[in-house]
Design an enzyme around this catalytic site. Structure first.
Site, PDB file in Angstrom:
ATOM      1  N   SER A  10       0.849  -1.199   0.000  1.00 46.55           N
ATOM      2  CA  SER A  10       0.000   0.000   0.000  1.00 46.55           C
ATOM      3  C   SER A  10       0.882   1.246   0.000  1.00 46.55           C
ATOM      4  CB  SER A  10      -0.925  -0.012   1.222  1.00 46.55           C
ATOM      5  OG  SER A  10      -0.225  -0.344   2.393  1.00 46.55           O
ATOM      6  N   GLU A  12       0.927   5.428   0.922  1.00 46.47           N
ATOM      7  CA  GLU A  12       0.233   6.468   1.710  1.00 46.47           C
ATOM      8  C   GLU A  12       0.513   7.872   1.175  1.00 46.47           C
ATOM      9  OE1 GLU A  12       0.330   6.158   6.090  1.00 46.47           O
ATOM     10  OE2 GLU A  12       0.986   8.247   6.105  1.00 46.47           O
ATOM     11  N   THR A  43      -3.923  10.275   4.726  1.00 43.95           N
ATOM     12  CA  THR A  43      -3.901  10.576   6.162  1.00 43.95           C
ATOM     13  C   THR A  43      -4.959  11.611   6.534  1.00 43.95           C
ATOM     14  OG1 THR A  43      -2.238  12.310   5.974  1.00 43.95           O
ATOM     15  CG2 THR A  43      -1.425  10.069   6.333  1.00 43.95           C
ATOM     16  N   TYR A  44      -5.167  11.721   7.849  1.00 42.22           N
ATOM     17  CA  TYR A  44      -6.190  12.586   8.430  1.00 42.22           C
ATOM     18  C   TYR A  44      -5.465  13.537   9.356  1.00 42.22           C
ATOM     19  CZ  TYR A  44     -10.985  13.282  10.223  1.00 42.22           C
ATOM     20  OH  TYR A  44     -12.225  13.762  10.547  1.00 42.22           O
ATOM     21  N   ALA A  46      -4.143  16.055  12.237  1.00 43.00           N
ATOM     22  CA  ALA A  46      -4.304  16.006  13.687  1.00 43.00           C
ATOM     23  C   ALA A  46      -5.570  16.756  14.095  1.00 43.00           C
ATOM     24  CB  ALA A  46      -3.082  16.608  14.363  1.00 43.00           C
ATOM     25  N   ARG A 101      -6.050   6.935  16.888  1.00 42.06           N
ATOM     26  CA  ARG A 101      -6.361   7.915  17.924  1.00 42.06           C
ATOM     27  C   ARG A 101      -6.007   9.303  17.430  1.00 42.06           C
ATOM     28  NH1 ARG A 101      -2.585   9.070  23.095  1.00 42.06           N
ATOM     29  NH2 ARG A 101      -1.433  10.076  21.393  1.00 42.06           N
ATOM     30  N   ASP A 103      -3.216  12.615  17.141  1.00 41.51           N
ATOM     31  CA  ASP A 103      -2.599  13.479  18.155  1.00 41.51           C
ATOM     32  C   ASP A 103      -3.357  14.785  18.160  1.00 41.51           C
ATOM     33  OD1 ASP A 103      -0.395  11.811  18.983  1.00 41.51           O
ATOM     34  OD2 ASP A 103       0.393  12.132  16.956  1.00 41.51           O
ATOM     35  N   LYS A 158      -7.046  -3.511  20.375  1.00 40.14           N
ATOM     36  CA  LYS A 158      -7.565  -2.951  19.105  1.00 40.14           C
ATOM     37  C   LYS A 158      -7.966  -4.086  18.162  1.00 40.14           C
ATOM     38  CE  LYS A 158      -3.969  -0.005  18.234  1.00 40.14           C
ATOM     39  NZ  LYS A 158      -3.221   1.159  17.688  1.00 40.14           N
ATOM     40  N   GLN A 169       4.472   2.028  12.529  1.00 37.55           N
ATOM     41  CA  GLN A 169       5.265   3.251  12.407  1.00 37.55           C
ATOM     42  C   GLN A 169       6.551   2.856  11.674  1.00 37.55           C
ATOM     43  OE1 GLN A 169       5.661   6.264  11.900  1.00 37.55           O
ATOM     44  NE2 GLN A 169       4.774   6.969  13.833  1.00 37.55           N
ATOM     45  N   PHE A 209      11.021  14.736  12.754  1.00 34.82           N
ATOM     46  CA  PHE A 209       9.806  13.930  12.779  1.00 34.82           C
ATOM     47  C   PHE A 209      10.019  12.672  13.632  1.00 34.82           C
ATOM     48  CE2 PHE A 209       6.613  11.204  10.456  1.00 34.82           C
ATOM     49  CZ  PHE A 209       5.515  11.869  10.981  1.00 34.82           C
ATOM     50  N   HIS A 259       3.908  -1.163   3.614  1.00 29.50           N
ATOM     51  CA  HIS A 259       3.173   0.091   3.447  1.00 29.50           C
ATOM     52  C   HIS A 259       4.225   1.178   3.225  1.00 29.50           C
ATOM     53  CE1 HIS A 259      -0.123   2.969   4.217  1.00 29.50           C
ATOM     54  NE2 HIS A 259       0.724   3.651   4.977  1.00 29.50           N
TER      55      HIS A 259
HETATM   56  P1  FAD Z   1      -3.817   4.212  20.238  1.00 35.01           P
HETATM   57  O1  FAD Z   1      -3.749   2.851  19.701  1.00 35.01           O
HETATM   58  O2  FAD Z   1      -5.121   4.667  20.780  1.00 35.01           O
HETATM   59  O3  FAD Z   1      -2.686   4.322  21.355  1.00 35.01           O
HETATM   60  C1  FAD Z   1      -2.186   5.566  21.789  1.00 35.01           C
HETATM   61  C2  FAD Z   1      -1.366   5.407  23.054  1.00 35.01           C
HETATM   62  O4  FAD Z   1      -2.224   5.129  24.158  1.00 35.01           O
HETATM   63  C3  FAD Z   1      -0.345   4.266  23.066  1.00 35.01           C
HETATM   64  O5  FAD Z   1       0.738   4.685  23.861  1.00 35.01           O
HETATM   65  C4  FAD Z   1      -1.066   3.116  23.726  1.00 35.01           C
HETATM   66  O6  FAD Z   1      -0.163   2.246  24.382  1.00 35.01           O
HETATM   67  C5  FAD Z   1      -1.964   3.841  24.708  1.00 35.01           C
HETATM   68  N1  FAD Z   1      -3.289   3.254  24.867  1.00 35.01           N
HETATM   69  C6  FAD Z   1      -4.061   2.693  23.913  1.00 35.01           C
HETATM   70  N2  FAD Z   1      -5.254   2.316  24.424  1.00 35.01           N
HETATM   71  C7  FAD Z   1      -5.234   2.675  25.740  1.00 35.01           C
HETATM   72  C8  FAD Z   1      -6.155   2.568  26.806  1.00 35.01           C
HETATM   73  N3  FAD Z   1      -7.364   2.007  26.634  1.00 35.01           N
HETATM   74  N4  FAD Z   1      -5.794   3.062  28.033  1.00 35.01           N
HETATM   75  C9  FAD Z   1      -4.584   3.615  28.231  1.00 35.01           C
HETATM   76  N5  FAD Z   1      -3.651   3.744  27.235  1.00 35.01           N
HETATM   77  C10 FAD Z   1      -3.985   3.265  26.024  1.00 35.01           C
HETATM   78  N6  FAD Z   1      -1.769  10.559  12.898  1.00 35.01           N
HETATM   79  C11 FAD Z   1      -2.640  11.435  12.371  1.00 35.01           C
HETATM   80  O7  FAD Z   1      -2.910  12.472  12.992  1.00 35.01           O
HETATM   81  N7  FAD Z   1      -3.225  11.225  11.155  1.00 35.01           N
HETATM   82  C12 FAD Z   1      -2.984  10.110  10.427  1.00 35.01           C
HETATM   83  O8  FAD Z   1      -3.540   9.939   9.352  1.00 35.01           O
HETATM   84  C13 FAD Z   1      -2.073   9.136  10.961  1.00 35.01           C
HETATM   85  N8  FAD Z   1      -1.802   8.000  10.298  1.00 35.01           N
HETATM   86  C14 FAD Z   1      -0.977   7.062  10.867  1.00 35.01           C
HETATM   87  C15 FAD Z   1      -0.763   5.855  10.193  1.00 35.01           C
HETATM   88  C16 FAD Z   1       0.069   4.894  10.731  1.00 35.01           C
HETATM   89  C17 FAD Z   1       0.264   3.585   9.993  1.00 35.01           C
HETATM   90  C18 FAD Z   1       0.723   5.138  11.970  1.00 35.01           C
HETATM   91  C19 FAD Z   1       1.650   4.097  12.552  1.00 35.01           C
HETATM   92  C20 FAD Z   1       0.515   6.311  12.643  1.00 35.01           C
HETATM   93  C21 FAD Z   1      -0.344   7.291  12.112  1.00 35.01           C
HETATM   94  N9  FAD Z   1      -0.610   8.483  12.770  1.00 35.01           N
HETATM   95  C22 FAD Z   1      -1.482   9.412  12.227  1.00 35.01           C
HETATM   96  C23 FAD Z   1       0.012   8.782  14.057  1.00 35.01           C
HETATM   97  C24 FAD Z   1      -0.879   8.352  15.241  1.00 35.01           C
HETATM   98  O9  FAD Z   1      -2.112   9.031  15.191  1.00 35.01           O
HETATM   99  C25 FAD Z   1      -0.144   8.697  16.525  1.00 35.01           C
HETATM  100  O10 FAD Z   1       0.962   7.852  16.677  1.00 35.01           O
HETATM  101  C26 FAD Z   1      -1.005   8.705  17.787  1.00 35.01           C
HETATM  102  O11 FAD Z   1      -0.220   9.289  18.841  1.00 35.01           O
HETATM  103  C27 FAD Z   1      -1.447   7.337  18.266  1.00 35.01           C
HETATM  104  O12 FAD Z   1      -2.439   6.832  17.492  1.00 35.01           O
HETATM  105  P2  FAD Z   1      -2.868   5.274  17.659  1.00 35.01           P
HETATM  106  O13 FAD Z   1      -4.021   5.055  16.782  1.00 35.01           O
HETATM  107  O14 FAD Z   1      -1.694   4.409  17.542  1.00 35.01           O
HETATM  108  O15 FAD Z   1      -3.354   5.316  19.203  1.00 35.01           O
END
Ligand code: FAD
Length: 281
Positions: A10, A12, A43-44, A46, A101, A103, A158, A169, A209, A259
């Site tokens: 894929s 991005e 991507t989406y 922040a 999730r 940022d 998840k 990442q 970054f 990816h």
């Molecule tokens: P989560 O899986 O929700 O985890 C976030 C943090 O919280 C982790 O440290 C985890 O250990 C912890 N955690 C998870 N669940 C819980 C819980 N229930 N209780 C307590 N702690 C918990 N960012 C953008 O803004 N836009 C994008 O389009 C984007 N695309 C991405 C694509 C990829 C493939 C990757 C790897 C990252 C991308 N990111 C993007 C970055 C990502 O949004 C950030 O890394 C963000 O900080 C974490 O998102 P996540 O979905 O991994 O979070």
């Protein structure tokens, strides 16, 4: 035929802000689409800052016949707004979402970020099995994670909530990925975890970054890149070689595909692809 035929690839993009950027992306996707990846993703921003832009590009690409997955997070939006967006995607025939999730952008205060696990559950609750759901994974561990173990446990949650696969990442150390995969398997995660690979285009941007997202650039790569100064051609040549080798190591040792974080550029993704012999898959 080599064993790469069974792998999934894929590419991005991020949504450009300007008309010129949008025009350029149209050329980039037309070129990269010739390589026939399995899908593209967009991507989406922040906090949902690119909501309409991401949606427009995804729907445009879909109308061009290009399989495309939007990235999505709750950001600052409420459930109704996210549901409306998801339903727009469903109606348009989009069948995959990268659920995150995200940022919080600076200046948006101390709003609670909604974990990706909750978004996965939300999408499943409202659209059943319509979407393939992909989530993020961190071989070098997410910067907010309390521990290596807890980050893997949350990835498992998840998956259990309904995700089908994960994309990592980026990283430059294949051992970090393979160790992570073993630990995920021990934790009972049996779904595909695709390595994300980042091209090396500009050392300063990459270093900045990487500090923010917790990815490590090995010292030897830093030293080589520092040594090239502003010599972009040498950086590009070295970067392509390093990332090709990494990708080859990953594919040859069991990664289910790759990816590519293309950074909206044709090169070096196309060169890496050709170096890997994927043109013939
Ligand atoms: P989560 O899986 O929700 O985890 C976030 C943090 O919280 C982790 O440290 C985890 O250990 C912890 N955690 C998870 N669940 C819980 C819980 N229930 N209780 C307590 N702690 C918990 N960012 C953008 O803004 N836009 C994008 O389009 C984007 N695309 C991405 C694509 C990829 C493939 C990757 C790897 C990252 C991308 N990111 C993007 C970055 C990502 O949004 C950030 O890394 C963000 O900080 C974490 O998102 P996540 O979905 O991994 O979070």
């Amino acid at each position: 035929m080599n064993n790469k035929t069974s792998k999934r690839f894929s590419f991005e993009f991020f949504p450009p802000k300007t008309d010129l950027g949008k025009e350029k992306l149209a050329t980039v996707r037309a070129e990269l689409n010739k390589l026939e990846p399995d899908y593209f993703s967009v991507t989406y921003g922040a906090g949902g800052s690119t909501r309409d832009n991401t949606r427009d590009i995804v729907l445009t690409m879909k109308s061009e016949g290009i399989s495309t997955a939007p990235h999505l997070s709750f950001g600052g939006d409420n459930e109704a707004a996210i549901l409306e967006l998801i339903n727009q995607y469903k109606t348009a025939g989009i069948d995959r979402i990268v659920a995150l999730r995200g940022d919080m952008p600076s200046g948006m205060g101390a709003q609670r970020l909604i974990y990706a696990e909750e978004l996965v559950r939300f999408i499943r609750e409202h659209t059943g099995d319509h979407f393939q759901l992909t989530v993020a994974a961190y071989p070098e561990i997410h910067p907010d994670a309390k521990s290596y173990h807890s980050d893997i446990q949350f990835l498992k949650r998840k998956m259990d909530a309904g995700a089908d696969s994960a994309i990592t990442q980026y990283f430059y150390n294949a051992d970090a990925y393979f160790y992570f995969i073993e630990e995920c398997q021990k934790a009972g995660i049996d779904k595909a975890i695709y390595p994300g690979i980042m091209p090396i285009l500009n050392y300063e941007n990459l270093a900045r970054f990487s500090r923010n997202c917790g990815a490590e650039i090995p010292r030897w790569i830093c030293k080589k890149l520092e040594g090239y100064g502003n010599d972009q051609e040498s950086i590009a040549q070295f970067g392509t070689e390093v990332v090709t080798r990494l990708a080859e190591q990953l594919l040859d040792n069991g990664a289910p595909g790759i990816h590519f974080y293309t950074m909206n550029q044709i090169e070096p993704t196309r060169s890496i692809w050709n170096n890997l012999g994927l043109g013939e898959r």
